[in-house]
Design a protein around this motif. Structure first.
Motif, PDB file in Angstrom:
ATOM      1  N   PRO A  70       0.822  -1.200   0.000  1.00 52.02           N
ATOM      2  CA  PRO A  70       0.000   0.000   0.000  1.00 52.02           C
ATOM      3  C   PRO A  70       0.864   1.260   0.000  1.00 52.02           C
ATOM      4  CG  PRO A  70      -0.048  -1.052   2.146  1.00 52.02           C
ATOM      5  CD  PRO A  70       0.743  -1.946   1.258  1.00 52.02           C
ATOM      6  N   THR A  71       0.308   2.352  -0.460  1.00 45.84           N
ATOM      7  CA  THR A  71       0.984   3.635  -0.332  1.00 45.84           C
ATOM      8  C   THR A  71       0.470   4.287   0.947  1.00 45.84           C
ATOM      9  OG1 THR A  71      -0.755   4.758  -1.538  1.00 45.84           O
ATOM     10  CG2 THR A  71       1.090   3.936  -2.834  1.00 45.84           C
ATOM     11  N   GLY A  72       1.172   5.284   1.407  1.00 42.72           N
ATOM     12  CA  GLY A  72       0.686   5.948   2.613  1.00 42.72           C
ATOM     13  C   GLY A  72       1.796   6.572   3.403  1.00 42.72           C
ATOM     14  N   ASP A  73       1.450   7.089   4.576  1.00 44.22           N
ATOM     15  CA  ASP A  73       2.479   7.690   5.416  1.00 44.22           C
ATOM     16  C   ASP A  73       2.230   7.423   6.902  1.00 44.22           C
ATOM     17  OD1 ASP A  73       0.362   9.545   5.823  1.00 44.22           O
ATOM     18  OD2 ASP A  73       1.061  10.641   4.064  1.00 44.22           O
ATOM     19  N   THR A  74       3.293   7.567   7.662  1.00 45.85           N
ATOM     20  CA  THR A  74       3.261   7.317   9.098  1.00 45.85           C
ATOM     21  C   THR A  74       4.027   8.425   9.811  1.00 45.85           C
ATOM     22  OG1 THR A  74       3.323   4.945   8.676  1.00 45.85           O
ATOM     23  CG2 THR A  74       3.866   5.633  10.906  1.00 45.85           C
ATOM     24  N   TYR A  75       3.441   8.954  10.877  1.00 45.52           N
ATOM     25  CA  TYR A  75       4.148   9.930  11.711  1.00 45.52           C
ATOM     26  C   TYR A  75       4.087   9.448  13.155  1.00 45.52           C
ATOM     27  CZ  TYR A  75       3.539  12.739   7.565  1.00 45.52           C
ATOM     28  OH  TYR A  75       3.559  13.173   6.266  1.00 45.52           O
ATOM     29  N   ILE A  76       5.222   9.440  13.818  1.00 41.26           N
ATOM     30  CA  ILE A  76       5.254   9.008  15.216  1.00 41.26           C
ATOM     31  C   ILE A  76       6.080  10.000  16.022  1.00 41.26           C
ATOM     32  CG2 ILE A  76       5.532   7.027  16.758  1.00 41.26           C
ATOM     33  CD1 ILE A  76       6.022   5.309  14.295  1.00 41.26           C
ATOM     34  N   LEU A  77       5.594  10.287  17.213  1.00 41.33           N
ATOM     35  CA  LEU A  77       6.283  11.227  18.090  1.00 41.33           C
ATOM     36  C   LEU A  77       6.323  10.623  19.484  1.00 41.33           C
ATOM     37  CD1 LEU A  77       5.509  14.981  18.362  1.00 41.33           C
ATOM     38  CD2 LEU A  77       5.235  13.574  20.384  1.00 41.33           C
ATOM     39  N   LEU A  78       7.452  10.725  20.124  1.00 43.63           N
ATOM     40  CA  LEU A  78       7.563  10.239  21.500  1.00 43.63           C
ATOM     41  C   LEU A  78       8.372  11.236  22.314  1.00 43.63           C
ATOM     42  CD1 LEU A  78       8.274   6.620  22.632  1.00 43.63           C
ATOM     43  CD2 LEU A  78       9.554   8.461  23.658  1.00 43.63           C
ATOM     44  N   GLN A 121       9.846   8.297  35.915  1.00 43.35           N
ATOM     45  CA  GLN A 121       9.845   8.642  34.515  1.00 43.35           C
ATOM     46  C   GLN A 121       8.432   8.671  33.985  1.00 43.35           C
ATOM     47  OE1 GLN A 121      10.871   5.617  31.603  1.00 43.35           O
ATOM     48  NE2 GLN A 121      11.907   4.491  33.210  1.00 43.35           N
ATOM     49  N   PHE A 122       8.219   9.467  32.958  1.00 47.91           N
ATOM     50  CA  PHE A 122       6.937   9.462  32.288  1.00 47.91           C
ATOM     51  C   PHE A 122       7.142   9.801  30.821  1.00 47.91           C
ATOM     52  CE2 PHE A 122       6.404  14.027  31.887  1.00 47.91           C
ATOM     53  CZ  PHE A 122       7.152  14.529  32.933  1.00 47.91           C
ATOM     54  N   GLY A 123       6.159   9.468  30.019  1.00 45.19           N
ATOM     55  CA  GLY A 123       6.297   9.719  28.591  1.00 45.19           C
ATOM     56  C   GLY A 123       4.972   9.695  27.874  1.00 45.19           C
ATOM     57  N   VAL A 124       4.988  10.245  26.674  1.00 47.10           N
ATOM     58  CA  VAL A 124       3.807  10.196  25.811  1.00 47.10           C
ATOM     59  C   VAL A 124       4.256   9.796  24.406  1.00 47.10           C
ATOM     60  CG1 VAL A 124       2.375  11.886  27.026  1.00 47.10           C
ATOM     61  CG2 VAL A 124       4.027  12.674  25.320  1.00 47.10           C
ATOM     62  N   LYS A 125       3.337   9.173  23.690  1.00 42.91           N
ATOM     63  CA  LYS A 125       3.668   8.739  22.331  1.00 42.91           C
ATOM     64  C   LYS A 125       2.404   8.832  21.492  1.00 42.91           C
ATOM     65  CE  LYS A 125       5.495   4.727  19.889  1.00 42.91           C
ATOM     66  NZ  LYS A 125       4.771   3.507  19.616  1.00 42.91           N
ATOM     67  N   HIS A 126       2.561   9.287  20.279  1.00 46.38           N
ATOM     68  CA  HIS A 126       1.407   9.304  19.381  1.00 46.38           C
ATOM     69  C   HIS A 126       1.817   8.800  18.004  1.00 46.38           C
ATOM     70  CE1 HIS A 126      -2.507  10.355  17.831  1.00 46.38           C
ATOM     71  NE2 HIS A 126      -1.886  10.814  16.750  1.00 46.38           N
ATOM     72  N   THR A 127       0.973   7.955  17.432  1.00 41.61           N
ATOM     73  CA  THR A 127       1.223   7.403  16.109  1.00 41.61           C
ATOM     74  C   THR A 127       0.038   7.721  15.219  1.00 41.61           C
ATOM     75  OG1 THR A 127       2.356   5.566  17.140  1.00 41.61           O
ATOM     76  CG2 THR A 127       1.769   5.287  14.837  1.00 41.61           C
ATOM     77  N   SER A 128       0.337   8.138  14.016  1.00 44.45           N
ATOM     78  CA  SER A 128      -0.717   8.394  13.052  1.00 44.45           C
ATOM     79  C   SER A 128      -0.303   7.727  11.745  1.00 44.45           C
ATOM     80  CB  SER A 128      -0.863   9.905  12.881  1.00 44.45           C
ATOM     81  OG  SER A 128      -1.641  10.182  11.752  1.00 44.45           O
ATOM     82  N   GLN A 129      -1.146   6.845  11.256  1.00 46.72           N
ATOM     83  CA  GLN A 129      -0.760   6.068  10.081  1.00 46.72           C
ATOM     84  C   GLN A 129      -1.939   5.999   9.126  1.00 46.72           C
ATOM     85  OE1 GLN A 129       0.117   1.742  10.639  1.00 46.72           O
ATOM     86  NE2 GLN A 129       2.153   2.298   9.924  1.00 46.72           N
ATOM     87  N   SER A 130      -1.712   6.284   7.870  1.00 47.35           N
ATOM     88  CA  SER A 130      -2.783   6.071   6.905  1.00 47.35           C
ATOM     89  C   SER A 130      -2.201   5.401   5.677  1.00 47.35           C
ATOM     90  CB  SER A 130      -3.459   7.387   6.542  1.00 47.35           C
ATOM     91  OG  SER A 130      -2.551   8.208   5.846  1.00 47.35           O
ATOM     92  N   SER A 131      -2.938   4.457   5.137  1.00 47.70           N
ATOM     93  CA  SER A 131      -2.448   3.783   3.945  1.00 47.70           C
ATOM     94  C   SER A 131      -3.605   3.399   3.043  1.00 47.70           C
ATOM     95  CB  SER A 131      -1.602   2.562   4.318  1.00 47.70           C
ATOM     96  OG  SER A 131      -2.296   1.752   5.219  1.00 47.70           O
ATOM     97  N   MET A 132      -3.237   3.168   1.799  1.00 44.18           N
ATOM     98  CA  MET A 132      -4.216   2.890   0.772  1.00 44.18           C
ATOM     99  C   MET A 132      -3.634   1.816  -0.144  1.00 44.18           C
ATOM    100  SD  MET A 132      -5.271   3.841  -2.567  1.00 44.18           S
ATOM    101  CE  MET A 132      -4.324   5.254  -3.064  1.00 44.18           C
TER     102      MET A 132
END
Lengths: 119, 748
Positions: free
Chosen positions: B295-303, B317-328
């Motif tokens: 598939p084509t698409g993109d992914t962005y991840i931040l931690l 310790q503490f942390g946050v993480k976010h993932t955004s992924q879309s594909s076709m």
């Protein structure tokens, strides 16, 4: 019967030990310990990679003891050559001091001359 | 006669000698202490000391003083203390001993991977833990966790289907969800996230991976059945201030990773920011079946994570993480924005995943064997997807809490960990218009006892009981035993029970990319998806022998594991090629796995690894015991790695997969029938890299060098809306040779 086996075994052993010591006359495998300064596992990688030159069979740097164990073939290299190779990448050894330039290239966590503690 | 006389005399003198020693017991006295950061001498209370090879010893008193009776024939005195490195001292004569012990305090359960060797199998851990270090991860430059196991013979990687290109791992012959994936010993990928989630961890974010085959620790819950994979991400206090990684391949895949870390001046606080962006833009169809290979698409991840260390025993310790992924993906002409009746079969996938976590720990400075820790996390996963005419939308909210209290009973021969845990999950799941949602509330308590009387022997016995809102009470016993007959060899045994809720749709997402009708049988009211939870026992043994030939180290390992299912949700693809039948297990289901592996530095600087593994995995489908489909019985593996003195690195990996069973397609029209077994095939990867001044590195590699591809990975690809369409019959590589290159740059 028993004695025959014993005799053959003894003969075999003598032959083996003779060939062993025979080759050792030209080239001895020498094991030595030499002081090398460094602080961390990254230093360990670097020191061991640098010391493993031609003729060296085994290296192990102990960061707690600040000491490098080397096993090498005496006809192919000598301790000073190995120490020079280590100093070239920035680590002082017992007999060779690293140049300031080589030292300045070290990772900041490896700067042993500036009182970095072993970690 | 003369010699016999001499022998007797010798024996006599020896016994006399030992008798003499026994008759006059000498006492060794001394003090044991540590030196703290300010240089102050602190006595250590309750330190265990014993004569090596004996059961005799003593414990230091409240001032760190000890006295111990000499034992005949023993002169090595071992000092051991929780949280400190063991110390062994040779005692000659009756001197007074001053022993300084060095602290090895870590709150994390498993210590960080050593960078020495690329993969290390720990000799001391009672569990068999393979440490995959940074060096090993660099052998396969691409790109995320699902691709990090190319050089590990213990893990098989397979595609779920030919449309999404999702890789799923397999361990001991069981698919990914049976492996518990933790992130620094906290829940990593669970539930809905376990299918696509392996791509949420970029390779350059991972510092090390611990692979534990077989049953895991009760501390991490009851879910691990085939094993546990723990990820250690970049630590803010150790990471380089800047680390950049760029990657591109000839199939238009582009990736960028940027890791930033900062230590604050007082060195108590440190933080790390990890960023990832990737895209695949070009639609490619190498095998001319009308479908995109990937598939084509993109992914962005931040931690972003923060760590605090008081220097006086408090760590947080503490942390946050976010993932955004879309594909076709899907057929080449597919346009998702077009309305009306679909002209082309298409796949769309949009995922959002957020996580937050915190850990707090306290080690008692005056009693270093004692610590309290608390772990908390929350996550939200949301997926909106279409597969042809099937819509699958789901989300999951999770909350987790675990507490760990660690101490000793009497002395450090007997250690224990205990605590309580709580887990809440809310699933909202819709398959077309069918509501599959449910919730889970699980509270539990555990106790784990470690008996470690000597360096040779250790035993870990754990028990936990949990209460589940639908399944009621259940118990999870686990046992690990380690015995080292010599310094270079170790034998381990493990046995344990594991339980889990099968997320039946997500774990079998491959069938969504097919025309198969989903059928549920023998459902019960009030249970998730109408099924009981899966229950399995796992038994294992392994043997590791280290050796040295011509001053170069090597090791040989044998593994044997067996998993027996008491309860399982079986997905039957064999009954009818137009159906996927979900039903509770009725009959036997087991997985036996054997693996042999040899590692040796073949010549100076050339590491060689060869492995062979054999699986016997069978499950009862509609009353018939069948071999697990799309899994090779046999696999052989060779890896060669060579590094020059000026940091050129060459890697070659060869994988041979044996034939795999393909689910029955006899009732299909002739053109849509498949063979009963796939052919065996080889996959070869090579990589070259060069590093300058430990800060800049370029790499170039080829995956699938021999260009081996599965002929037609999609059944009825020309008629995707017809009844025979199926893209889940994937047994081999979907795309051919790919060339990639990239760089890594560090500032330190």
């Amino acid at each position: 019967m028993k004695t025959k086996i014993l005799k053959t075994l003894t003969a075999l052993l003598i032959v083996l030990s003779a060939t062993g010591s025979g080759s050792a006359k030209d080239s001895k495998t020498i094991k030595e310990q030499v002081k090398v300064s460094g602080v961390c596992n990254q230093c360990k990688d670097r020191i061991e990679n640098a010391a493993l030159i031609k003729g060296v069979k085994f290296v192990n740097w102990d960061k707690e003891k600040q000491s490098l164990e080397v096993i090498y073939k005496s006809d192919k290299t000598d301790l000073l050559t190995i120490e020079k190779a280590v100093a070239e990448v920035g680590h002082d050894t017992e007999h060779v001091k690293a140049t300031d330039e080589a030292y300045s290239n070290l990772h900041h966590c490896c700067k042993y001359r500036e009182g970095q503690e072993v970690h | 006669m003369k010699t016999r006389c001499f022998c007797l005399l010798l024996l006599f003198s020896i016994s006399l000698n030992s008798f003499a020693q026994k008759a006059v017991p000498s006492i060794i006295e001394g003090k044991v202490f540590e030196i703290d950061q300010s240089g102050k001498v602190l006595p250590l209370v309750g330190v265990n000391l014993y004569w090596l090879g004996t059961q005799r010893g003593a414990i230091s008193d409240s001032e760190g003083m000890f006295s111990v009776e000499r034992v005949a024939g023993a002169d090595l005195l071992v000092f051991s203390y929780v949280g400190f490195d063991n110390d062994t001292v040779r005692v000659i004569g009756d001197q007074t001993l001053d022993i300084e012990m060095k602290s090895s305090l870590v709150i994390d359960e498993v210590s960080v991977v050593s960078r020495q060797k690329s993969t290390i199998i720990s000799m001391l851990d009672p569990r068999k833990v393979e440490q995959i270090g940074e060096k090993e991860l660099l052998k396969a430059a691409c790109c995320n966790l699902s691709e990090s196991f190319e050089t590990s013979p213990s893990i098989d990687v397979a595609f779920t289907d030919a449309v999404t290109g999702t890789r799923q791992i397999q361990m001991l012959g069981l698919s990914g969800p049976y492996v518990q994936i933790t992130k620094e010993n906290m829940p990593g990928l669970r539930g809905l996230a376990s299918n696509f989630g392996l791509t949420f961890f970029p390779g350059t974010w991972i510092e090390g991976i611990q692979l534990n085959k077989g049953t895991g620790s009760v501390l991490n819950g009851f879910e691990s059945i085939a094993g546990q994979i723990n990820l250690e991400l970049r630590k803010p206090e150790e990471a380089d201030p800047l680390y950049l990684n760029l990657f591109a391949n000839n199939e238009s895949r582009l990736e960028a990773n940027l890791n930033l870390a900062h230590r604050f001046k007082d060195s108590r606080w440190s933080t790390a920011l990890l960023l990832h962006a990737s895209e695949r833009s070009k639609e490619m169809d190498e095998n001319d079946d009308g479908f995109m290979d990937m598939p084509t698409g993109d992914t962005y991840i931040l931690l972003n994570r923060w760590k605090y260390n008081s220097g006086e025993g408090i760590e947080g310790q503490f942390g946050v993480k976010h993932t955004s992924q879309s594909s076709m993906g899907g057929q080449m002409g597919f346009n998702p924005n077009k309305t009306g009746a679909p002209e082309y079969w298409g796949m769309e996938l949009d995922i959002q995943h957020s996580e937050a976590w915190a850990k707090l720990g306290k080690v008692f400075v005056d009693k270093p064997w004692k610590s309290i820790a608390m772990q908390m996390s929350g996550s939200y996963y949301e997926q909106n997807s279409t597969f042809g005419e099937t819509r699958y939308n789901a989300d999951q909210q999770s909350y987790y809490m675990n507490s760990i209290y660690q101490s000793i009973i009497g002395n450090s021969f007997h250690q224990f960990k205990t605590g309580i845990s709580f887990q809440y999950d809310l699933y909202r799941e819709y398959l077309n218009d069918t509501d599959l949602g449910f919730s889970e509330r699980i509270s539990g308590a555990y106790f784990e006892y470690t008996f470690k009387p000597s360096e040779q022997f250790s035993l870990v016995a754990g028990l936990r009981t949990d209460h589940h809102n639908s399944y009621g009470w259940f118990a999870t016993p686990r046992l690990h035993v380690r015995y080292a007959p010599s310094e270079k060899s170790v034998i381990r045994l493990s046995a344990g029970r594991g339980m889990r809720t099968a997320n039946v749709i997500m774990e079998n997402s491959g069938v969504l990319a097919s025309s198969r009708e989903l059928i549920f049988q023998s459902q019960q009211d009030g249970l998730p998806y109408g099924f009981e939870q899966e229950v399995a026992w796992n038994f294992g043994t392994n043997f590791t022998q280290n050796f040295e030939i011509d001053y170069r180290h090597g090791s040989i390992t044998f593994d044997l594991y067996r998993t027996n299912f008491e309860n399982q949700v079986v997905v039957d693809l064999d009954l009818n090629p137009q159906q996927a039948v979900f039903a509770p297990l009725d009959g036997k289901s087991y997985a036996t796995s054997f693996q042999a592996q040899l590692d040796y530095e073949l010549v100076k600087r050339l590491d060689f690894r060869i492995a062979y593994r054999y699986y016997d995995v069978k499950t009862t489908y509609h009353g018939e015991l069948l071999e697990k489909a799309l899994l090779s019985k046999q696999r052989a593996f060779v890896n060669l790695a060579y590094q020059t003195r000026n940091y050129w690195r060459f890697d070659l990996t060869l994988n041979r997969q044996g034939k795999k069973r393909i689910p029955g397609t006899e009732s299909n029209p002739e053109e849509y029938r498949l063979a009963n077994y796939s052919p065996a095939f080889n996959r070869v990867n090579v990589q070259v890299s060069k590093n300058w001044k430990e800060s800049f590195e370029l790499y170039l590699g080829v995956e699938n060098l021999t260009n081996y591809k599965q002929d037609n990975p999609i059944v009825a690809s020309e008629d995707p809306f017809g009844p025979y369409f199926d893209s889940s019959m994937v047994w081999g590589p979907i795309w051919g040779r790919t060339i990639y290159m990239g760089l890594r740059y560090k500032i330190f």
